[in-house]
Design an enzyme around this catalytic site. Structure first.
Site, PDB file in Angstrom:
ATOM      1  NE  ARG A 234      -4.146  -1.549   0.210  1.00  0.00           N
ATOM      2  CZ  ARG A 234      -3.579  -2.566  -0.814  1.00  0.00           C
ATOM      3  NH1 ARG A 234      -2.815  -3.256  -1.707  1.00  0.00           N
ATOM      4  NH2 ARG A 234      -4.928  -3.355  -1.111  1.00  0.00           N
ATOM      5  CD  GLU A 263      -1.531   3.478  -7.747  1.00  0.00           C
ATOM      6  OE1 GLU A 263      -2.490   2.544  -7.970  1.00  0.00           O
ATOM      7  OE2 GLU A 263      -0.005   2.826  -6.905  1.00  0.00           O
ATOM      8  CG  HIS A 282      -0.798  -0.194  -8.733  1.00  0.00           C
ATOM      9  ND1 HIS A 282      -1.429   0.084  -7.470  1.00  0.00           N
ATOM     10  CD2 HIS A 282      -0.531  -1.607  -7.345  1.00  0.00           C
ATOM     11  CE1 HIS A 282      -2.122  -0.527  -6.992  1.00  0.00           C
ATOM     12  NE2 HIS A 282      -1.461  -1.921  -7.450  1.00  0.00           N
TER      13      HIS A 282
END
Length: 317
Positions: A234, A263, A282
């Protein structure tokens, strides 16, 4: 009945649409960006499927009472659980679709940092031929303390992948028992000892009130100057400005990040210009098989919801 997907990054939603239509439900897919757009899209829905959009109080009030909300993914920080509970909503997620991919990515990132492959590549491309200059200091793996901040399913999968390299393992995890640690060949330690003794720390904790921005300036200063961080868990676990400053100052040696507070990573984020930092978008979850599995499991949850059943994996309350 009505099934709504608020946002998605997949090429198609054939499995989800088929599940809805097999139950006689209408199906609609959107690319919502704001809370208002989400609330408007899910109005009257029996099932709302969310990927990255924020499902807040307005959305929770807009769906049918007792509706099901399904998160495409392992985390669920973008769903307001208090608002969902207030309106009697069932909330499910998919924590088990990409564990192998995330473990593979994390282990690869850690090994890349420890062997300093990126700076070596950059030095050769710059015309240098100076292995020791670039690599020093570098411990052999059998003298390297590999630490885990959290040792759940994915952390244990990373540990399994790395066992053959000879690392000395230590972990800080309140849920890890001493017998479990001993069976795995892991030394259970406090977070303070982990920061002080680990040569590299892989983050595998959820973002909670206790762990959010745990890795801040004060704690980074307690790490060894040659130490490294890997985060595929995270983004909220790290204070990004503090990490960038620590890398610039040489407080720690390097880091690899796959997750971030916001993001996509914003253009003015100081991480973009920090040295000795490996950034990926990611992507740890990704493989074609993982995408298919994620959508397959969400489609199954749509079927379950329309049949009056709860989610296969309800979010812990």
């Amino acid at each position: 009945m009505k099934v709504v997907v608020t946002d998605y990054t997949f090429p198609a939603l054939d499995q989800e649409q088929a599940a809805a239509r097999a139950a006689g439900a209408d199906f609609a897919a959107h690319q919502c960006k704001s809370a208002a757009e989400v609330a408007a899209a899910v109005a009257g829905a029996d099932v709302a499927v969310v990927q990255f959009a924020s499902f807040g109080p307005e959305a929770a009030a807009a769906v049918k009472p007792g509706a099901t909300v399904i998160r495409y993914g392992v985390g669920y920080n973008n769903i307001d659980l208090a608002a969902a509970a207030k309106h009697g909503l069932k909330v499910g997620y998919v924590p088990d679709y990409c564990a192998d991919e995330v473990a593979d990515h994390t282990a690869a990132a850690a090994l890349t940092l420890l062997r300093k492959l990126v700076p070596m590549d950059q030095s050769v491309r710059a015309g240098e031929w100076a292995a020791v200059k670039i690599a020093k200091p570098m411990k052999p793996f059998n003298k390297t303390n590999f630490g885990f901040f959290g040792l759940g399913n994915i952390g244990r999968a990373v540990h399994a992948r790395l066992m053959g390299f000879g690392f000395q393992f230590l972990a800080a995890d309140p849920g890890l028992t001493e017998p479990q640690a001993a069976e795995m060949g892991v030394r259970k330690v406090s977070p303070e000892v982990l920061l002080r003794e680990a040569d590299i720390i892989s983050l595998h904790a959820p973002a909670t009130a206790e762990t959010t921005e745990y890795f801040n300036a004060a704690r980074l200063k307690t790490m060894q100057p040659h130490a490294m961080l890997v985060n595929s868990a995270r983004g909220q676990l790290i204070n990004e400005a503090d990490l960038a400053a620590a890398l610039i100052a040489g407080t720690i040696a390097a880091a690899a990040l796959d997750v971030f507070h916001v993001e996509p990573l914003q253009a003015d984020n100081p991480l973009r210009t920090a040295p000795n930092l490996l950034l990926t978008p990611h992507a740890a979850w990704y493989s074609e098989a993982a995408i298919h599995q994620l959508q397959h499991l969400v489609a199954n949850d749509i079927t379950r919801a329309l049949q009056g059943q709860g989610p296969r994996k309800p979010v812990p309350q």
